[in-house]
Design a protein around this motif. Sequence first.
Motif, PDB file in Angstrom:
ATOM      1  N   TYR A   1      52.127  37.274  38.621  1.00  0.00           N
ATOM      2  CA  TYR A   1      52.087  36.826  39.573  1.00  0.00           C
ATOM      3  C   TYR A   1      51.242  37.716  40.593  1.00  0.00           C
ATOM      4  O   TYR A   1      50.612  37.219  42.097  1.00  0.00           O
ATOM      5  CB  TYR A   1      53.103  35.589  40.213  1.00  0.00           C
ATOM      6  N   ALA A   2      52.477  38.200  41.231  1.00  0.00           N
ATOM      7  CA  ALA A   2      52.329  39.925  42.033  1.00  0.00           C
ATOM      8  C   ALA A   2      50.703  40.441  41.714  1.00  0.00           C
ATOM      9  O   ALA A   2      50.045  40.809  42.501  1.00  0.00           O
ATOM     10  CB  ALA A   2      53.919  40.794  41.865  1.00  0.00           C
ATOM     11  N   TRP A   3      51.070  40.689  39.981  1.00  0.00           N
ATOM     12  CA  TRP A   3      48.887  41.179  40.899  1.00  0.00           C
ATOM     13  C   TRP A   3      48.178  40.459  40.421  1.00  0.00           C
ATOM     14  O   TRP A   3      47.899  40.798  41.031  1.00  0.00           O
ATOM     15  CB  TRP A   3      49.132  41.421  38.481  1.00  0.00           C
ATOM     16  N   LEU A   4      48.561  39.134  40.285  1.00  0.00           N
ATOM     17  CA  LEU A   4      47.617  38.102  40.474  1.00  0.00           C
ATOM     18  C   LEU A   4      46.987  38.551  42.252  1.00  0.00           C
ATOM     19  O   LEU A   4      45.619  37.549  42.386  1.00  0.00           O
ATOM     20  CB  LEU A   4      47.236  36.885  40.327  1.00  0.00           C
ATOM     21  N   PHE A   5      48.066  38.184  42.723  1.00  0.00           N
ATOM     22  CA  PHE A   5      48.305  37.797  44.032  1.00  0.00           C
ATOM     23  C   PHE A   5      47.462  39.322  44.878  1.00  0.00           C
ATOM     24  O   PHE A   5      46.567  39.049  45.828  1.00  0.00           O
ATOM     25  CB  PHE A   5      49.390  37.895  45.130  1.00  0.00           C
ATOM     26  N   MET A   6      47.605  40.485  44.357  1.00  0.00           N
ATOM     27  CA  MET A   6      46.814  41.534  44.864  1.00  0.00           C
ATOM     28  C   MET A   6      45.669  41.113  44.540  1.00  0.00           C
ATOM     29  O   MET A   6      44.583  41.256  45.540  1.00  0.00           O
ATOM     30  CB  MET A   6      47.401  42.870  44.170  1.00  0.00           C
ATOM     31  N   ARG A   7      45.185  40.630  43.097  1.00  0.00           N
ATOM     32  CA  ARG A   7      43.316  40.608  43.640  1.00  0.00           C
ATOM     33  C   ARG A   7      43.186  39.484  44.539  1.00  0.00           C
ATOM     34  O   ARG A   7      41.835  39.526  44.907  1.00  0.00           O
ATOM     35  CB  ARG A   7      43.448  39.795  41.491  1.00  0.00           C
ATOM     36  N   PHE A   8      43.719  38.974  44.201  1.00  0.00           N
ATOM     37  CA  PHE A   8      43.288  37.015  45.181  1.00  0.00           C
ATOM     38  C   PHE A   8      43.197  37.393  46.723  1.00  0.00           C
ATOM     39  O   PHE A   8      42.246  37.339  47.178  1.00  0.00           O
ATOM     40  CB  PHE A   8      43.394  35.885  44.840  1.00  0.00           C
ATOM     41  N   SER A   9      44.349  38.022  46.903  1.00  0.00           N
ATOM     42  CA  SER A   9      44.466  38.565  48.245  1.00  0.00           C
ATOM     43  C   SER A   9      43.684  39.620  48.829  1.00  0.00           C
ATOM     44  O   SER A   9      43.068  39.303  49.776  1.00  0.00           O
ATOM     45  CB  SER A   9      45.706  38.925  48.848  1.00  0.00           C
ATOM     46  N   GLY A  10      42.934  40.490  47.545  1.00  0.00           N
ATOM     47  CA  GLY A  10      41.548  42.019  48.448  1.00  0.00           C
ATOM     48  C   GLY A  10      40.888  40.967  48.226  1.00  0.00           C
ATOM     49  O   GLY A  10      39.920  41.005  49.502  1.00  0.00           O
ATOM     50  N   LEU A  11      40.829  39.845  47.373  1.00  0.00           N
ATOM     51  CA  LEU A  11      39.301  39.541  48.313  1.00  0.00           C
ATOM     52  C   LEU A  11      38.898  37.925  49.401  1.00  0.00           C
ATOM     53  O   LEU A  11      38.314  38.613  50.289  1.00  0.00           O
ATOM     54  CB  LEU A  11      38.877  38.243  47.159  1.00  0.00           C
ATOM     55  N   ALA A  12      40.586  37.912  50.086  1.00  0.00           N
ATOM     56  CA  ALA A  12      39.975  37.484  50.676  1.00  0.00           C
ATOM     57  C   ALA A  12      40.311  37.824  52.057  1.00  0.00           C
ATOM     58  O   ALA A  12      39.509  37.268  52.900  1.00  0.00           O
ATOM     59  CB  ALA A  12      42.361  36.431  51.117  1.00  0.00           C
TER      60      ALA A  12
END
Length: 147
Positions: free
Chosen positions: A35-46
């Motif tokens: 979930y931390a890895w996924l958060f990094m990807r999605f928060s980076g896009l946002a």
Amino acid sequence: MSTEAKILEKSHDRPASIDNPRSPRMKSRSNFELYAWLFMRFSGLALIVLVLGHLFIMLMLDDGVHRINFAFVAGRWSSPFWQVWDLSMLWLAQLHGGNGLRTVIADYSRKDSTRFWLTTLLVVSMILIMALGTYVIFTFDPNITAS
């Protein structure tokens, strides 16, 4: 027995998998790292959208940086839309950067006590910065008078 058969036979003698050198020290049943890895990807896009929008509005529209003053900020933060925009940027940037730094701490700190104290310091500083930034955005008073 042929050479290929010997190679195939020996391949079954190996362990099922070899641990990655950067793998966690203790195996966990939770999916926190996923979930931390996924958060990094999605928060980076946002953050790309939020920051580029912020820069475009601040630097490109009207007179650019020359129009930014107290009155501009007061007018901007009088709108709930811009308050949420800036708050989203603040929170996502803090959480995104903190998550990255947490990973660096986990990778490079050798002692468990060092890792614990660095992570604790990181979390406390993130909470303080997010709390202070949220407080400033929502309690900003454009009608300040000099005493």
